[in-house]
Motif scaffolding. Structure first.
Motif, short mmCIF file in Angstrom:
data_model
loop_
_atom_site.label_atom_id
_atom_site.label_comp_id
_atom_site.label_asym_id
_atom_site.label_seq_id
_atom_site.Cartn_x
_atom_site.Cartn_y
_atom_site.Cartn_z
N TYR A 64 0.89 -1.04 -0.04
CA TYR A 64 -0.08 -0.09 0.02
C TYR A 64 0.87 1.16 -0.05
O TYR A 64 0.74 2.23 -1.02
CB TYR A 64 -1.00 0.06 1.33
CG TYR A 64 -1.80 0.95 1.26
CD1 TYR A 64 -2.78 1.22 0.45
CD2 TYR A 64 -1.51 2.37 2.22
CE1 TYR A 64 -3.77 2.45 0.59
CE2 TYR A 64 -2.58 3.47 2.21
CZ TYR A 64 -3.52 3.54 1.49
OH TYR A 64 -4.28 4.49 1.53
N VAL A 65 1.72 1.36 0.86
CA VAL A 65 2.83 2.30 0.84
C VAL A 65 3.54 2.81 -0.33
O VAL A 65 3.67 3.67 -0.84
CB VAL A 65 3.85 2.33 2.10
CG1 VAL A 65 4.92 3.57 2.08
CG2 VAL A 65 3.00 2.15 3.37
N LYS A 68 1.09 4.07 -2.97
CA LYS A 68 0.43 5.48 -2.83
C LYS A 68 1.85 6.62 -2.75
O LYS A 68 1.45 7.68 -2.68
CB LYS A 68 -0.26 5.68 -1.55
CG LYS A 68 -1.61 5.08 -1.45
CD LYS A 68 -2.53 5.60 -2.42
CE LYS A 68 -3.97 5.03 -2.30
NZ LYS A 68 -4.83 5.89 -3.12
N GLY A 69 3.01 6.01 -2.40
CA GLY A 69 4.31 6.75 -2.25
C GLY A 69 4.12 7.01 -0.64
O GLY A 69 3.33 7.31 0.03
N ARG A 70 5.46 6.88 -0.19
CA ARG A 70 5.83 6.85 1.11
C ARG A 70 5.29 8.33 1.86
O ARG A 70 4.70 8.34 2.86
CB ARG A 70 7.21 6.64 1.38
CG ARG A 70 7.77 6.75 2.84
CD ARG A 70 9.05 6.53 2.91
NE ARG A 70 9.53 6.19 4.15
CZ ARG A 70 10.95 6.06 4.69
NH1 ARG A 70 11.87 5.85 3.79
NH2 ARG A 70 11.09 5.94 5.57
N LYS A 71 5.52 9.54 0.93
CA LYS A 71 5.20 10.61 1.83
C LYS A 71 3.72 11.03 1.60
O LYS A 71 3.19 12.06 2.28
CB LYS A 71 5.97 11.80 0.99
CG LYS A 71 7.53 11.67 1.01
CD LYS A 71 8.19 12.84 0.73
CE LYS A 71 9.64 12.61 0.81
NZ LYS A 71 10.08 12.98 1.88
N ASN A 72 2.86 10.27 1.01
CA ASN A 72 1.53 10.34 0.58
C ASN A 72 0.62 9.34 1.66
O ASN A 72 -0.67 9.46 1.38
CB ASN A 72 1.08 10.23 -0.83
CG ASN A 72 1.75 11.21 -1.53
OD1 ASN A 72 1.90 12.25 -1.16
ND2 ASN A 72 2.11 10.55 -2.63
N VAL A 73 1.23 8.82 2.73
CA VAL A 73 0.57 7.93 3.49
C VAL A 73 0.80 8.12 4.79
O VAL A 73 1.86 8.36 5.47
CB VAL A 73 1.01 6.25 3.28
CG1 VAL A 73 0.28 5.28 4.25
CG2 VAL A 73 0.74 6.15 1.81
N THR A 74 -0.44 8.36 5.64
CA THR A 74 -0.32 8.55 7.04
C THR A 74 -0.54 7.14 7.67
O THR A 74 -1.20 6.17 7.11
CB THR A 74 -1.35 9.70 7.49
OG1 THR A 74 -2.56 8.95 7.34
CG2 THR A 74 -1.14 10.83 6.85
N ASP A 77 -4.22 6.39 7.65
CA ASP A 77 -4.37 5.72 6.47
C ASP A 77 -4.19 4.39 6.20
O ASP A 77 -5.21 3.58 5.91
CB ASP A 77 -3.80 6.41 5.06
CG ASP A 77 -4.27 7.93 4.91
OD1 ASP A 77 -5.34 8.38 5.19
OD2 ASP A 77 -3.31 8.78 4.41
#
Length: 111
Positions: A64-65, A68-74, A77
């Protein structure tokens, strides 16, 4: 003229004191007080590692990370996405073992 604010009524302290705890709340307290809850949690951790569930959840999280991209996942999320899959994929044998242990505890605690 004064404007009124709509607020919910303040609960009476007497009502809060008279509320009986639910059976679930009583069981939870007994599990915590006896230390059985921590033992059950440790058993669950062991069984989930043994059956590969933990590695599966780790792989899903990484995928998933990566998607989505590492900087775009909290963390929120990730929890929101992974939790339903994680709950659904716990093996029935693990659930059955935990349920049996809880039943044994309840029988010995005479609840």
């Amino acid at each position: 003229m004064r404007n009124h604010v709509n607020r919910p009524p303040t609960p009476d302290a007497v009502e809060d004191q008279s509320k009986e705890p639910s059976l679930q709340e009583i069981i939870n307290v007994k599990l915590i007080e006896s230390g059985e809850k921590e033992r059950l949690m440790e058993l669950l951790r062991e069984r989930l590692v043994d059956c590969g569930w933990k590695d599966e959840m780790k792989a899903l999280s990484r995928a998933y990370v990566k998607k989505k991209g590492r900087k775009n996942v909290t963390v929120d999320d990730l929890v929101h996405v992974i939790t339903p899959k994680g709950r659904a994929s716990v093996p029935d044998a693990v659930k059955a073992e935990l349920l049996q242990r809880i039943r044994s505890f309840l029988a010995s605690a005479a609840l």
